[in-house]
Design an enzyme around this catalytic site. Structure first.
Site, short mmCIF file in Angstrom:
data_model
loop_
_atom_site.label_atom_id
_atom_site.label_comp_id
_atom_site.label_asym_id
_atom_site.label_seq_id
_atom_site.Cartn_x
_atom_site.Cartn_y
_atom_site.Cartn_z
N LEU A 13 0.84 -1.20 0.00
CA LEU A 13 0.00 0.00 0.00
C LEU A 13 0.88 1.25 0.00
O LEU A 13 0.63 2.22 -0.72
CB LEU A 13 -0.94 0.01 1.22
CG LEU A 13 -1.85 1.23 1.33
CD1 LEU A 13 -2.77 1.32 0.11
CD2 LEU A 13 -2.68 1.20 2.60
N LYS A 14 1.92 1.21 0.82
CA LYS A 14 2.85 2.35 0.86
C LYS A 14 3.39 2.64 -0.54
O LYS A 14 3.37 3.77 -1.02
CB LYS A 14 4.00 2.00 1.80
CG LYS A 14 5.11 3.02 1.84
CD LYS A 14 6.33 2.47 2.57
CE LYS A 14 7.45 3.50 2.61
NZ LYS A 14 7.10 4.69 3.40
N ILE A 450 19.74 19.99 17.61
CA ILE A 450 19.15 18.93 18.43
C ILE A 450 19.86 17.59 18.25
O ILE A 450 19.61 16.64 18.99
CB ILE A 450 17.64 18.83 18.14
CG1 ILE A 450 16.97 20.19 18.34
CG2 ILE A 450 16.95 17.81 19.03
CD1 ILE A 450 17.21 20.83 19.71
N CYS A 535 5.60 4.08 7.69
CA CYS A 535 5.69 2.93 8.58
C CYS A 535 6.92 3.05 9.46
O CYS A 535 7.88 3.71 9.10
CB CYS A 535 5.84 1.65 7.78
SG CYS A 535 4.53 1.40 6.60
N HIS A 666 15.69 16.86 25.39
CA HIS A 666 14.94 17.44 24.27
C HIS A 666 13.56 16.78 24.19
O HIS A 666 13.44 15.57 24.30
CB HIS A 666 15.71 17.22 22.96
CG HIS A 666 14.88 17.48 21.76
ND1 HIS A 666 14.48 18.74 21.40
CD2 HIS A 666 14.33 16.65 20.84
CE1 HIS A 666 13.72 18.67 20.31
NE2 HIS A 666 13.61 17.41 19.96
N HIS A 719 9.77 20.90 10.58
CA HIS A 719 8.86 20.01 9.86
C HIS A 719 8.48 20.61 8.52
O HIS A 719 7.87 19.96 7.69
CB HIS A 719 7.61 19.73 10.70
CG HIS A 719 7.95 19.05 11.99
ND1 HIS A 719 8.48 17.79 12.03
CD2 HIS A 719 7.90 19.47 13.27
CE1 HIS A 719 8.72 17.46 13.28
NE2 HIS A 719 8.38 18.47 14.05
N1 GLN Z 1 18.63 13.77 18.69
C1 GLN Z 1 17.54 13.42 17.83
C2 GLN Z 1 17.76 14.03 16.45
O1 GLN Z 1 18.23 15.11 16.37
C3 GLN Z 1 16.23 13.87 18.38
C4 GLN Z 1 15.09 13.47 17.48
C5 GLN Z 1 13.71 13.70 18.07
O2 GLN Z 1 13.51 14.48 18.94
N2 GLN Z 1 12.74 13.02 17.56
O3 GLN Z 1 17.44 13.46 15.46
ZN ZN Z 2 12.54 16.42 18.48
#
Ligand code: GLN
Ligand code: ZN
Length: 781
Positions: A13-14, A450, A535, A666, A719
């Site tokens: 499906l994907k 991050i 997925c 985080h 995002h």
């Molecule tokens: N350290 C992870 C990254 O930078 C944190 C990802 C997350 O918060 N989902 O990808």
């Molecule tokens: Zn994150």
């Protein structure tokens, strides 16, 4: 069985959806692939023993079951109204716009589906939202599936109460509007759907009401449920359909009564899902009484766990079913939830060792277990004696298996004391970090990221080649080091203050640790739908967890990469680990002990890693807990306990180091309102949080509860592929600095950069650094 995985054994499906969206295939090809996938699945279910009429639910949503309910009820959100036809209906292409957005507008919001890792599209409902029954998909699936299996299927649809409880008020709705106010209108549409399904000759319809198991604050909800279902049962014709209402993901408690009172024909009760997952639960005496009267509905006992991958303890489960039967209930056997939360078929995992392979049951095996239990009820336990034996044997094998209980791990856990979760006071640490730690050389409002940097095709293929044995160990290490060199030099050029190595060695932030810790395994085909065509392949945590596994033998997991990165620069490099709660949340977890116990084991393994990073000269370590909010139990009464053990496991992981070592955490993916005090209780020196999209909303409430440590509210929404302007970042930082003094403020993106490209990453980070500089200059003036 409430529902079967929709994605396909080989993610057909994907592939079909993504190729259609990429315009590599046309509408006919998509229809053909979807039809043949569904036909195969229906035949498979019949082969697995679901041969009775209406035993197979027609539950094959193309993208999302909530989106299907939007289509079936014609609840077209105002901002998508132009996509509807004259009758107010959406076709398939239009539904993809709701799911994915287009040039003109963003998609429907997506959010977590109950206590699972599935995400659904949130309906937008206002006082004017039109409703119009559109049974095309319900009927289409019913006809095709009934033809393929040779027996009638059971049409399945999300119920009206849950539909509205899962909706949000649209932008035009007046203050105080509650989507549930539209229940009467919506029930009328469901009556229309029942009519149409009856005309097709369906004998049963499955109406899913999972929202009845969650915490709700509407005192009159029982009354509304009763009224709604009275009207729905009145819509039945003499020939059908009978109505089955399903209440998966928890205990609907006193909301079962109004359903029964309304005269529905069968009620599905989830007898395994709970805050700790996977424990068989007897219905309460009051609940059982609902199913034992004269005209009582069928009790559809959801005893086979749809949310985990372990074989069912058939003997214990069968005993419960017999007990319910002897108490006078008309019992039918089912899964606790739809099986979309588990992979297709454990029989394919032939590369796994006996442990955990012999203990696994994926969707196909769970269907088999359901059929066996039903057979036992119909024919007596003799008829299933072999299956009961085999189940006992698997449980014995598991209890005795090497790895299920590791004496050293258990001794360490039981030796833990209160002090192991405590560091020096935050002020003390701050002072020491400012003199002898990394803070000594940092400006106000330091800049960092991050963790992950863009995962290029090149890096992915290096990992794949290494895994497949095409790339030798030394070449692989060289390839990753080359990547680390380039990530470090990019960050130096950009002028970031605290650097990262970029996580190129990680396929996934949980799986990487699962592969390197004892007590875990990873599957080859264990894909589970996360949302739409996406997925994930959760790891399996089956045994006691430590770093003593064959893969590592007590060696550190991340230290070689991070200390290599540190050797390249005089700036501090931040060590990067995934926290215990997130590792549990994104894996399939053992159910033979409380989650809290498992969390402590994971925490101790991570604690070793944090200490090793410190010994290797790393002065700052980030332990990510993006899933902290995600595991929060559905019921308020279960939350304090969860927050207690989740916070404690984080603190065990991070409290083994000197006060000079700066600990970061985080968090992302959620609204943090309900876990603010837990965030505080984590006691990290610095917390980075997703905040760009919500425009720093969480800072004031955080300040209000007295949060006094460092904080890095995300100033770039990663995002979106859009690169924010310096002005936008500056605005966000300025907003943040009004709530947080500058000596506690950090500047960073919302989350890791692995899904972004280098071009946008470089541009956005340059602007982030520039914005922080301007903020500092403004202070200096
Ligand atoms: N350290 C992870 C990254 O930078 C944190 C990802 C997350 O918060 N989902 O990808
Ligand atoms: Zn994150």
């Amino acid at each position: 069985m409430l529902g079967y995985p929709r994605i396909g054994r080989d993610r057909e499906l994907k592939k079909a959806l993504e190729s259609y969206w990429a315009s590599d295939s046309g509408s006919h090809e998509l229809t053909a692939s979807v039809d043949s996938l569904r036909a195969r699945d229906v035949r498979r279910l019949a082969d697995l023993g679901l041969t009775q009429d209406s035993a197979i639910p027609a539950s094959f949503a193309l993208y999302d079951q909530v989106l299907d309910a939007i289509l079936a009820t014609g609840a077209v959100p105002t901002r998508f109204a132009d996509l509807a036809d004259e009758e107010g209906r959406l076709d398939r292409d239009a539904s993809f716009v709701l799911a994915r957005g287009d040039d003109a507008r963003g998609p429907l919001e997506m959010t977590k589906w109950f206590n699972t890792n599935y995400h659904y599209l949130v309906p937008e409902i206002g006082p004017q939202t039109p409703f119009a029954a559109d049974p095309r998909e319900l009927i289409g699936q019913f006809r095709a599936g009934s033809g393929d299996s040779g027996t009638p299927l059971r049409p399945a649809v999300l119920g009206p109460v849950s539909f509205l409880l899962l909706s949000k008020a649209d932008d035009a709705a007046p203050e105080g509007f509650d989507p549930l106010d539209r229940l009467d209108d919506l029930v009328e549409v469901y009556r229309g759907l029942i009519d149409q399904v009856a005309a097709e000759g369906a004998q049963w319809i499955q109406i899913e009401e999972p929202a009845l198991v969650t915490e709700h604050h509407r005192p009159d909800l029982a009354g509304r449920v009763r009224d709604a279902y009275r009207r729905l049962t009145a819509a039945r014709t003499p020939t059908g359909p009978s109505i089955l209402v399903a209440t998966p993901y928890g205990d609907a408690e006193d909301l079962l009564e109004p359903l029964v009172d309304a005269g529905v024909d069968a009620v599905h009760v989830d007898l395994v899902s709970g805050p700790d997952g996977g424990r068989l639960r007897e219905p309460s005496a009051d609940q059982l009484a609902l199913f034992t009267g004269e005209d009582a509905p069928v009790l559809v006992a959801g005893v086979v766990n749809g949310q985990n991958i372990w074989r069912t303890d058939l003997r214990t489960t069968f005993a419960l079913l017999e007990e319910l039967h002897e108490a006078g209930a008309r019992v039918s056997v089912s899964t606790s939830t739809s099986l979309i939360h588990v992979p297709h078929d454990a029989a394919r995992e032939d590369r796994l060792d006996d442990q955990p392979r012999r203990w696994l049951a994926f969707a196909d095996q769970k269907v088999g277990e359901t059929v066996v239990l039903a057979k036992g009820l119909a024919e007596g336990s003799e008829a299933i004696a072999d299956h009961l034996e085999a189940s006992d044997e698997a449980i014995r094998h598991r209890a005795e298996a090497r790895g299920t209980r590791d004496a050293d791990v258990r001794e360490r856990v039981s030796g833990l004391t209160e002090a192991d979760g405590h560091r020096e006071t935050a002020e003390e640490r701050k002072r020491k970090q400012a003199t002898d730690g990394i803070a000594a050389n940092l400006p106000d409002v330091p800049t960092t990221t991050i963790g992950s940097f863009p995962q290029t095709a090149d890096i992915r293929s290096a990992r794949a080649d290494h895994r497949a044995g095409r790339l030798g160990e030394a070449e692989y290490v060289e390839r990753l080091q080359q990547e680390i060199r380039s990530v470090i030099s990019l960050q130096e050029d950009l002028g970031l203050d605290v650097l990262v190595h970029g996580e190129p060695e990680r396929n996934d932030m949980v799986q990487y640790f699962a592969e390197n810790l004892d007590g875990f395994d990873v599957t080859r085909y264990g894909w589970v739908q996360s949302y739409g065509s996406r997925c994930t392949r959760p790891s399996i945590l089956w045994g006691d967890v430590s770093r003593e596994g064959p893969g590592v033998r007590g060696e550190a997991i991340t230290v070689p990469w991070i200390s290599y990165a540190q050797s390249l620069t005089t700036k501090p490099v931040k060590g990067m680990l995934t926290g215990p709660v997130t590792i549990l949340a994104w894996s399939f977890v053992r159910e033979d002990q409380p989650l809290a116990d498992t969390a402590q084991q994971v925490a101790l393994a991570l604690r070793d890693e944090v200490e090793d990073l410190e010994s290797a000269g790393i002065g700052v370590v980030q332990v990510d807990e993006p899933a902290l909010r995600e595991l929060l139990p559905l019921r308020e009464r279960d939350r304090p306990d969860y927050l207690e053990w989740s916070v404690r496991s984080f603190r065990i992981a991070t409290s083994g180091v000197r006060p000079e070592t700066q600990i970061h955490t985080h968090l992302c993916y959620s609204e943090f309102g309900e876990v603010l005090s837990a965030i505080d209780a984590l006691d990290a020196d610095v917390t980075s949080v997703e905040a760009a999209r919500s425009r720093m909303e969480l800072l004031d409430p955080l300040a209000d509860i007295g949060f006094e440590r460092g904080i890095g509210p995300g100033v770039w929404d990663i995002h979106s592929p859009r690169v924010p302007t310096v002005g936008e970042i500056e605005d966000l930082l300025a907003a943040a600095s009004r709530a947080i003094p500058r000596d506690r403020l950090w500047a960073n993106p919302d989350c890791g950069l692995k899904t972004r490209g280098y071009e946008e990453t470089t541009a956005a980070l340059a602007r982030l650094v520039e914005s922080a500089r301007r903020l500092r200059a403004a202070v200096a003036v």
